[in-house]
Design a protein around this motif. Sequence first.
Motif, PDB file in Angstrom:
ATOM      1  N   LEU A 373      31.220  42.839  39.217  1.00  0.00           N
ATOM      2  CA  LEU A 373      32.654  42.559  39.131  1.00  0.00           C
ATOM      3  C   LEU A 373      32.966  41.205  38.530  1.00  0.00           C
ATOM      4  CD1 LEU A 373      33.853  43.905  42.600  1.00  0.00           C
ATOM      5  CD2 LEU A 373      33.645  45.113  40.430  1.00  0.00           C
ATOM      6  N   ASN A 374      31.961  40.364  38.317  1.00  0.00           N
ATOM      7  CA  ASN A 374      32.203  38.996  37.874  1.00  0.00           C
ATOM      8  C   ASN A 374      32.426  38.931  36.374  1.00  0.00           C
ATOM      9  OD1 ASN A 374      32.081  36.217  39.287  1.00  0.00           O
ATOM     10  ND2 ASN A 374      30.930  37.594  40.627  1.00  0.00           N
ATOM     11  N   GLY A 375      33.612  39.314  35.953  1.00  0.00           N
ATOM     12  CA  GLY A 375      33.968  39.230  34.542  1.00  0.00           C
ATOM     13  C   GLY A 375      35.145  38.305  34.344  1.00  0.00           C
ATOM     14  N   SER A 376      35.062  37.405  33.384  1.00  0.00           N
ATOM     15  CA  SER A 376      36.187  36.527  33.069  1.00  0.00           C
ATOM     16  C   SER A 376      36.940  36.992  31.834  1.00  0.00           C
ATOM     17  CB  SER A 376      35.701  35.087  32.857  1.00  0.00           C
ATOM     18  OG  SER A 376      35.254  34.519  34.060  1.00  0.00           O
ATOM     19  N   GLY A 377      36.373  37.953  31.089  1.00  0.00           N
ATOM     20  CA  GLY A 377      37.036  38.415  29.881  1.00  0.00           C
ATOM     21  C   GLY A 377      36.879  37.443  28.727  1.00  0.00           C
ATOM     22  N   ASP A 378      37.546  37.763  27.621  1.00  0.00           N
ATOM     23  CA  ASP A 378      37.456  36.932  26.420  1.00  0.00           C
ATOM     24  C   ASP A 378      38.226  35.629  26.593  1.00  0.00           C
ATOM     25  OD1 ASP A 378      36.157  39.080  25.359  1.00  0.00           O
ATOM     26  OD2 ASP A 378      37.749  39.656  23.962  1.00  0.00           O
ATOM     27  N   ASN A 379      37.765  34.596  25.891  1.00  0.00           N
ATOM     28  CA  ASN A 379      38.590  33.402  25.724  1.00  0.00           C
ATOM     29  C   ASN A 379      39.677  33.745  24.711  1.00  0.00           C
ATOM     30  OD1 ASN A 379      35.960  32.424  26.766  1.00  0.00           O
ATOM     31  ND2 ASN A 379      36.912  30.422  26.546  1.00  0.00           N
ATOM     32  N   GLN A 380      40.922  33.728  25.167  1.00  0.00           N
ATOM     33  CA  GLN A 380      42.049  34.053  24.296  1.00  0.00           C
ATOM     34  C   GLN A 380      43.312  33.442  24.885  1.00  0.00           C
ATOM     35  OE1 GLN A 380      42.765  38.360  24.246  1.00  0.00           O
ATOM     36  NE2 GLN A 380      41.622  38.576  26.144  1.00  0.00           N
ATOM     37  N   ARG A 381      44.437  33.719  24.286  1.00  0.00           N
ATOM     38  CA  ARG A 381      45.697  33.183  24.770  1.00  0.00           C
ATOM     39  C   ARG A 381      46.160  33.998  25.978  1.00  0.00           C
ATOM     40  NH1 ARG A 381      47.310  29.933  20.442  1.00  0.00           N
ATOM     41  NH2 ARG A 381      49.539  29.828  20.929  1.00  0.00           N
ATOM     42  N   GLY A 382      46.777  33.330  26.954  1.00  0.00           N
ATOM     43  CA  GLY A 382      47.186  34.047  28.153  1.00  0.00           C
ATOM     44  C   GLY A 382      48.404  33.441  28.818  1.00  0.00           C
ATOM     45  N   ARG A 383      49.143  34.294  29.519  1.00  0.00           N
ATOM     46  CA  ARG A 383      50.262  33.878  30.373  1.00  0.00           C
ATOM     47  C   ARG A 383      50.116  34.558  31.726  1.00  0.00           C
ATOM     48  NH1 ARG A 383      54.911  31.256  29.290  1.00  0.00           N
ATOM     49  NH2 ARG A 383      55.303  30.602  27.139  1.00  0.00           N
ATOM     50  N   TYR A 384      50.568  33.864  32.772  1.00  0.00           N
ATOM     51  CA  TYR A 384      50.371  34.358  34.127  1.00  0.00           C
ATOM     52  C   TYR A 384      51.564  33.998  35.004  1.00  0.00           C
ATOM     53  CZ  TYR A 384      45.600  33.770  32.297  1.00  0.00           C
ATOM     54  OH  TYR A 384      44.480  33.774  31.505  1.00  0.00           O
ATOM     55  N   LYS A 385      51.766  34.797  36.034  1.00  0.00           N
ATOM     56  CA  LYS A 385      52.700  34.472  37.104  1.00  0.00           C
ATOM     57  C   LYS A 385      52.065  34.849  38.432  1.00  0.00           C
ATOM     58  CE  LYS A 385      57.084  34.653  34.592  1.00  0.00           C
ATOM     59  NZ  LYS A 385      57.326  33.202  34.770  1.00  0.00           N
ATOM     60  N   SER A 386      52.756  34.530  39.522  1.00  0.00           N
ATOM     61  CA  SER A 386      52.238  34.868  40.845  1.00  0.00           C
ATOM     62  C   SER A 386      53.394  35.069  41.807  1.00  0.00           C
ATOM     63  CB  SER A 386      51.325  33.750  41.373  1.00  0.00           C
ATOM     64  OG  SER A 386      52.083  32.574  41.655  1.00  0.00           O
ATOM     65  N   ALA A 387      53.100  35.747  42.904  1.00  0.00           N
ATOM     66  CA  ALA A 387      54.070  35.904  43.990  1.00  0.00           C
ATOM     67  C   ALA A 387      53.343  36.398  45.225  1.00  0.00           C
ATOM     68  CB  ALA A 387      55.180  36.887  43.605  1.00  0.00           C
ATOM     69  N   TYR A 388      53.813  35.950  46.377  1.00  0.00           N
ATOM     70  CA  TYR A 388      53.319  36.440  47.661  1.00  0.00           C
ATOM     71  C   TYR A 388      54.366  37.379  48.246  1.00  0.00           C
ATOM     72  CZ  TYR A 388      49.823  32.655  47.766  1.00  0.00           C
ATOM     73  OH  TYR A 388      48.774  31.812  47.504  1.00  0.00           O
ATOM     74  N   GLN A 389      53.955  38.605  48.584  1.00  0.00           N
ATOM     75  CA  GLN A 389      54.898  39.607  49.083  1.00  0.00           C
ATOM     76  C   GLN A 389      54.637  39.894  50.557  1.00  0.00           C
ATOM     77  OE1 GLN A 389      55.147  43.180  46.730  1.00  0.00           O
ATOM     78  NE2 GLN A 389      56.451  44.236  48.205  1.00  0.00           N
ATOM     79  N   LYS A 390      55.655  39.632  51.384  1.00  0.00           N
ATOM     80  CA  LYS A 390      55.533  39.885  52.819  1.00  0.00           C
ATOM     81  C   LYS A 390      56.347  41.094  53.276  1.00  0.00           C
ATOM     82  CE  LYS A 390      59.144  36.464  53.868  1.00  0.00           C
ATOM     83  NZ  LYS A 390      59.480  35.230  54.613  1.00  0.00           N
ATOM     84  N   GLY A 391      57.346  41.490  52.480  1.00  0.00           N
ATOM     85  CA  GLY A 391      58.195  42.618  52.846  1.00  0.00           C
ATOM     86  C   GLY A 391      57.953  43.824  51.955  1.00  0.00           C
ATOM     87  N   GLU A 392      58.726  44.862  52.165  1.00  0.00           N
ATOM     88  CA  GLU A 392      58.566  46.092  51.403  1.00  0.00           C
ATOM     89  C   GLU A 392      59.141  45.952  49.994  1.00  0.00           C
ATOM     90  OE1 GLU A 392      60.045  49.466  53.534  1.00  0.00           O
ATOM     91  OE2 GLU A 392      58.396  49.415  54.986  1.00  0.00           O
ATOM     92  N   PHE A 393      58.786  46.899  49.140  1.00  0.00           N
ATOM     93  CA  PHE A 393      59.338  46.946  47.787  1.00  0.00           C
ATOM     94  C   PHE A 393      60.785  47.431  47.851  1.00  0.00           C
ATOM     95  CE2 PHE A 393      54.822  47.136  46.774  1.00  0.00           C
ATOM     96  CZ  PHE A 393      54.734  46.368  45.619  1.00  0.00           C
ATOM     97  N   SER A 394      61.694  46.654  47.309  1.00  0.00           N
ATOM     98  CA  SER A 394      63.092  47.071  47.240  1.00  0.00           C
ATOM     99  C   SER A 394      63.297  47.944  46.006  1.00  0.00           C
ATOM    100  CB  SER A 394      64.001  45.847  47.148  1.00  0.00           C
ATOM    101  OG  SER A 394      63.814  45.192  45.893  1.00  0.00           O
ATOM    102  N   PRO A 395      64.368  48.731  45.968  1.00  0.00           N
ATOM    103  CA  PRO A 395      64.665  49.502  44.751  1.00  0.00           C
ATOM    104  C   PRO A 395      64.768  48.616  43.513  1.00  0.00           C
ATOM    105  CG  PRO A 395      65.987  50.304  46.579  1.00  0.00           C
ATOM    106  CD  PRO A 395      65.292  49.069  47.070  1.00  0.00           C
ATOM    107  N   GLN A 396      65.307  47.409  43.678  1.00  0.00           N
ATOM    108  CA  GLN A 396      65.433  46.492  42.544  1.00  0.00           C
ATOM    109  C   GLN A 396      64.066  46.099  41.996  1.00  0.00           C
ATOM    110  OE1 GLN A 396      68.282  42.992  42.496  1.00  0.00           O
ATOM    111  NE2 GLN A 396      66.362  41.868  42.745  1.00  0.00           N
ATOM    112  N   VAL A 397      63.129  45.781  42.878  1.00  0.00           N
ATOM    113  CA  VAL A 397      61.790  45.375  42.439  1.00  0.00           C
ATOM    114  C   VAL A 397      61.058  46.557  41.815  1.00  0.00           C
ATOM    115  CG1 VAL A 397      59.546  44.542  43.225  1.00  0.00           C
ATOM    116  CG2 VAL A 397      61.632  43.468  44.075  1.00  0.00           C
TER     117      VAL A 397
END
Length: 552
Positions: A373-397
């Motif tokens: 499982l230890n793959g880092s993938g290619d060196n290339q351009r990238g963008r990322y975000k993050s979020a911690y979810q404690k509640g359920e998925f809303s219809p909006q999400v």
Amino acid sequence: MAFDLVTVSDRRHSALQKGFNLRWPLGNVQGQSSTKGANLIYLCRSPQDIMDAAAQALALPNGRITVRSGGHCYEGFVANKMPDSPNEVLSILDISALNRVVYDASGQIGSELSPTQPFRYRFRLEAGSQVWDSYSALYKQANKTLPGGSCYSVGLGGHICGGGYGLLSRKYGLVCDWLSGVDILVPDSQGKGLEPRHVSRDSTQQDELDLFAACCGAGGGQFGIITSYYFEDLPPAPKEVLWLVLEWDWSVLTQDALNNLLVAYQRWFASHQSNPDTWGLATKLEMRHEHTGNITLGIHYVDKEGELNDRAPFDDFVDKMLTAIGLPATESLVPFHVVHLPPGTAGGRPIDSVSSAQAAARRLDWLVCQQTLNGSGDNQRGRYKSAYQKGEFSPQVLQAIWTTLTWPDPDNHLTQSLIQIQSFGGQINAASAPVRKESSAAQRSSFLKWQPQCYWHDDSAAADQAHADWIRELYGNAFADAQGVPLNNAFEGCYINYPDLDMTYTGGNPANGKNPQWYKIFFPDLMIESRLRRTKQRWDPHNIFRNEMSVP
């Protein structure tokens, strides 16, 4: 001086300016050095090298230093000069050669930087060591492991002080929860050099305890340069792992089916938080844009003893997910780190029941699984975000996710773009009061962890903008009622080790002005936020270690 100084005349300079994300430094061109990147790179082999290099670099007019261990910073905090500072002389202190893993079964390892300190440990991991090398060494030396990440070339320097999260974190907690002591080089009183310090979970001075807590989840490059991490103990390495990747082809996927899967996914982890026997199950759900490929769900399982004698949690999870989505899956056949899975290529055996999932699951020795499982993938351009979810998925999400996965892409830019949602909680949320007290990991109530990400090779402005628009629109739509920020009744902010400059702007959009309260998005616990601000003032009052998301 033993360090190796790489200047612009050195043919290695252009390569060593760069890290894993080829968006950085700004103006990056392969084979060429960028004027917006580091002027100098110091290759350090010891703590003394680091101190000598820092003194030399800070003595230069407009000198600034950053530190690199593995080179995986998502933003340009190591590689770029500060904005609006064209005269800055940037020096990267590369500490990747500090990569030893030291074990003493008798627990008599003392601090390398401050040998007169009374604290003793069983393990010392130098900050330049990479994740895979550390796993292998700990397994062979002591049958132990870190509950850390699965990108082999990530350096421990930034990984652990940002929290350290991976497939064993539900079972064992964050890596920083096991941390006992830290060797760190902090600014001297004049801000002209660095001096050695050792801080411990058992330190008696409050300012040292505060600095230790900052090393447990606040992120790197803000208070000093960590040279070694110390542990009194580490969790046992599992004996075996059950590994299965389910795949659903876009040709059969519907919005209702995906919504049902997501709702069931969150509910399973929330409803099993109170049962430690299930904490050995960890997952990565990867929902790819339709131009990137199919939906996959990777399942990594060990039982409560670190073996595979009790598979009931695995069976229950698979049954609940297959029932929820209502569509047969196939066994995914490509390596798990591969992002591009074109629709119509799912050729594995059908999986439509627990019994067929059991037949397809791979039973692997733990070390073999980690290498797989230890793959880092290619060196290339990238963008990322993050979020911690404690509640359920809303219809909006839910609607925002589907809209993002089917986002119009007439120029076919979005060929490596996905929304990854990983399991969270378990022991992370059940950390003891003493561990929480000396921790800066603020999110301890979530059951899922988001990591939307996109990659591309084309360095044109059009390609950069297409990916920025895609990933920003996800948050603009999903969190429209929270001004584009994942901080509300169902979400508890973002992960500092997945830094995202968008979150420093009002509404998460650089088209708006700066948000003066952005730090709360990453550290929503007021006690932790206040302590980090106090710690910064105490240990780095001259702001030697600064970047666009360092402690404000």
